[in-house]
Scaffold this motif. Structure first.
Motif, PDB file in Angstrom:
ATOM      1  N   VAL A  11       4.708   4.583  -8.198  1.00 39.41           N
ATOM      2  CA  VAL A  11       5.075   5.975  -8.497  1.00 39.41           C
ATOM      3  C   VAL A  11       3.846   6.773  -8.937  1.00 39.41           C
ATOM      4  O   VAL A  11       3.466   7.748  -8.307  1.00 39.41           O
ATOM      5  CB  VAL A  11       6.175   6.048  -9.586  1.00 39.41           C
ATOM      6  CG1 VAL A  11       6.597   7.496  -9.810  1.00 39.41           C
ATOM      7  CG2 VAL A  11       7.378   5.190  -9.210  1.00 39.41           C
ATOM      8  N   ARG A 271       7.396   9.743  -0.442  1.00 34.03           N
ATOM      9  CA  ARG A 271       6.980  10.006  -1.816  1.00 34.03           C
ATOM     10  C   ARG A 271       7.515  11.325  -2.344  1.00 34.03           C
ATOM     11  O   ARG A 271       7.838  11.440  -3.530  1.00 34.03           O
ATOM     12  CB  ARG A 271       5.449   9.954  -1.929  1.00 34.03           C
ATOM     13  CG  ARG A 271       4.850   8.584  -1.641  1.00 34.03           C
ATOM     14  CD  ARG A 271       5.473   7.476  -2.491  1.00 34.03           C
ATOM     15  NE  ARG A 271       5.175   7.610  -3.889  1.00 34.03           N
ATOM     16  CZ  ARG A 271       4.090   7.102  -4.470  1.00 34.03           C
ATOM     17  NH1 ARG A 271       3.217   6.418  -3.774  1.00 34.03           N
ATOM     18  NH2 ARG A 271       3.895   7.260  -5.751  1.00 34.03           N
ATOM     19  N   GLN A 274      11.013  10.674  -3.365  1.00 32.98           N
ATOM     20  CA  GLN A 274      11.009   9.941  -4.622  1.00 32.98           C
ATOM     21  C   GLN A 274      10.770  10.879  -5.803  1.00 32.98           C
ATOM     22  O   GLN A 274      11.464  10.812  -6.827  1.00 32.98           O
ATOM     23  CB  GLN A 274       9.918   8.863  -4.575  1.00 32.98           C
ATOM     24  CG  GLN A 274       9.789   8.030  -5.834  1.00 32.98           C
ATOM     25  CD  GLN A 274       8.560   7.141  -5.780  1.00 32.98           C
ATOM     26  OE1 GLN A 274       7.437   7.622  -5.579  1.00 32.98           O
ATOM     27  NE2 GLN A 274       8.744   5.849  -5.950  1.00 32.98           N
TER      28      GLN A 274
END
Length: 308
Positions: A11, A271, A274
């Motif tokens: 992350v 991403r 996310q």
């Protein structure tokens, strides 16, 4: 008060560190963990997880980055710590908090909280190997199954020569379920004589203040909260208000301009989705945007939706 950006595997990579430190308010970043088994890792591994090493260990906005190591073999961790320092890391952090099952099965991360003596040996070996002027820290949870060894683990880290200790105020079994038990950090703080950084469940300025008051710690580490509110560090410092959604959208567009190993096309869609998952905690617009792009696979189409 020092505010550190937390390591979050998969992350908070170097791109997210760049983004959030440009937004501002952070004093230090810690990398995703570098997993150490029984070898001295090649430099390319460190550069992959911490490209900032090619920039004197600093993010593009000048915030120092500390490499985090994870493993169970004290001597190999020490050797890799020396390599990270020689490459430009601003100190070393040791991971005794990762709750991931795959990591714990191979005797890494939080599973070591069952073995205070092993933790002591690891910290001592790294501290002895690394130059004295380079800080060695450790990050731990309150325990694996329970808090019965919390104080003993913290004392093992302090007695081994660590310069500071970051405590995520939950056990491995607790995972990330609220609440965080900040008062436990205060109990530990009474028993060790090194600086402690409080971590866990800090989503806003009120949480930060409550954490400081209950933990008796001035310094804090934030992770998920900064992903949900990109300028959280500045909000906590009283320097800014809640970032408007229009500015968050600008960050999402800017994020699309980054390239990971030259392959922006595959990197960005997953991403950004996310990140929207975290942003949706603070912004209803983030959930709406996610619903619009969740089936899209290419960067260009996603950017069109973001910029509408």
């Amino acid at each position: 008060m020092q505010i550190t950006l937390a390591p979050m595997e998969g992350v908070v990579d170097h791109l997210m560190r760049d983004m959030l430190t440009q937004v501002g308010g952070f004093d230090l970043c810690v990398t995703e963990f570098v997993r150490v088994v029984e070898l001295l890792l090649p430099k390319k591994v460190f550069y992959r997880l911490c490209p900032e090493l090619k920039n004197d260990g600093l993010t593009p906005s000048g915030v120092p980055v500390k490499v985090q190591l994870l493993g169970q073999h004290a001597n190999w961790l020490a050797e890799n710590a020396v390599r990270a320092i020689e490459m430009g890391s601003h100190g070393i952090d040791l991971n005794f908090g990762c709750p991931a099952k795959t990591v714990n099965k191979s005797k890494g991360g939080a599973i070591l909280l069952r073995e205070p003596e092993t933790i002591h040996q690891i910290v001592k070996a790294v501290r002895n190997a690394v130059p004295k002027e380079q800080p060695v820290s450790a990050k731990m949870r309150l325990g694996f199954d329970d808090t019965s060894l919390a104080i003993e683990n913290a004392q093992a880290i302090a007695d081994a020569g660590a310069d500071s200790l970051i405590i995520h105020a939950r056990t491995k079994v607790d995972g990330y379920k609220p609440p965080a038990y900040w008062n436990w950090i205060a109990k530990i703080k009474q028993q060790v004589d090194i600086p402690i950084v409080a971590n866990g469940e800090i989503w806003n300025a009120a949480d930060a203040l409550n954490c400081q008051q209950q933990s008796h710690c001035d310094n804090i580490m934030i992770g998920r909260g900064a992903l949900a509110l990109p300028n959280l560090a500045k909000v906590i410092r009283g320097q800014e208000g809640h970032m408007p959604w229009v500015q968050v959208k600008d960050l999402l567009v800017k994020y699309s301009g980054y390239e990971l190993f030259g392959d922006k096309g595959r990197y960005y869609p997953n991403r950004v989705k996310q990140w929207l998952g975290y942003l949706s905690r603070e912004y209803t617009e983030a959930q709406e945007l996610f619903d619009q792009i969740k089936r899209l696979r290419d960067s260009e189409s996603i950017l069109v939706e973001i910029q509408r």
